[in-house]
Design a protein around this motif. Sequence first.
Motif: not given
Length: 454
Positions: A79-89
């Motif tokens: 859902s969030l408009d973020v990169s995989n890296e930011r979501l993982s963090a």
Amino acid sequence: MSITVVLYSHDSVGLGHARRNRALAHALAADLPRLTGQPVRGLLIAGHPDATADSLPEGWDWLVLPGFTRTAEGYASRSLDVSNERLSALRRSTAAAAIKAMSPDLFIADRHPFGVGEELLDSLVWLRSQGTRCVLGLREVLDSPEATRAEWARIGGAAAAAKFYHAVWVYGDPSVYNPISSGEIPQPLATRTRFTGYLSHGRPVDEVSGSSVRAPKPYVLSMVGGGSDGGRLALAAAQARVPAGHRHIILTGPQMPLPDHARVQRTVEASPDAARIQVTRLAPHVPALVREAAAVVSMAGYNSTAEIMATTTPALLVPRAARRAEQPRRARALAAVGAVDTLALEELSAEALSRWLAEAVVRRCDRGAVDLDGLSRIGALAAAELALRPAALPRTTAVRPTPGVLRAAPRPAEAPVPVPAPYPPAHVAHAAARCAATPLSAPAAETRFDSHVR
């Protein structure tokens, strides 16, 4: 003093991981106080908001992480408009903060020892420093041995997981399917593996409410788990003829894509049996629906299958064949012991379902030969792990077993695990179970009948 438990599931597709953990939470809340003399509280970390629709015991709660989902290219933000890296963090830090705040005595991870993108690794290092007992919970079928070996290799091998997990609980019956002898659970995790039995009997059931799905009996039931990849089966069920004198409930699942759900509804509206078919996305009391159904058609996910196995309802499993070999292998294994019928996805048609439903509604199926009592053993397994925690580490939620109830002993998981006969090779044709046609009014309707191999 109280015992604190944290359970983790990543939940990228479907709700099976979270629902397994929810069943464990209810079992632990029911049994650990009796076994240890201490109250129990807990937190379930999940990755899909639909998980919270399921109730938890008193003193337990959900923490839902921002979600990943699977795409053709791999994991991506749901859902969030973020990169995989930011979501993982974000997920990693949120899970770590919750785990440290709870300071659990027992940590249970479902299926993925390090989570998505190793998001649990920092937390596991901290948990090890605290002396927390860590358990890896696995369904009985992981994937084909080849795919599983590659998956273990990607995380550094089973030895990497063994550094953090004291025990492995396999939620199945090794006489039906043994992931040790198939190679899906390699050394050194195999030597600390315990089979619980299927998590079937004693599953939590939410009370029937005014919004619950109801249908006059007799009825047949078709369900596709979360529904994300169940469109083809649900459509075939909508096209199938309803057995005479019956109704048909079709559960499309909360995660079925809207176009697929709409197509199922349109198909039902055009059916000559439309007045006897009910389509709904979600039912909070699926175990009761399965138990009271005359017959059930289902995909072969672990939780749907476990709910079916707790009943005498004849079942036809239509396993998905994409992504993993898990569902076809489960369906073959259960068919081989006479617990279900199976239909390969490439053979699925409305005509095939119509024939099976008409034949199945006049019989019942005895599954007593399969170990279905895993939930009754979870409390004792957890108590044994808690008794082995280092007593010297200062912890605000330290577990002190009641004298005479729990005794620390040499860890039984270090003993060799007896390995039952191996699962038949993949090239062996799958078995088709026969819970024979018997009038429902006769006591013999509950009798199991022989399976045959085609």
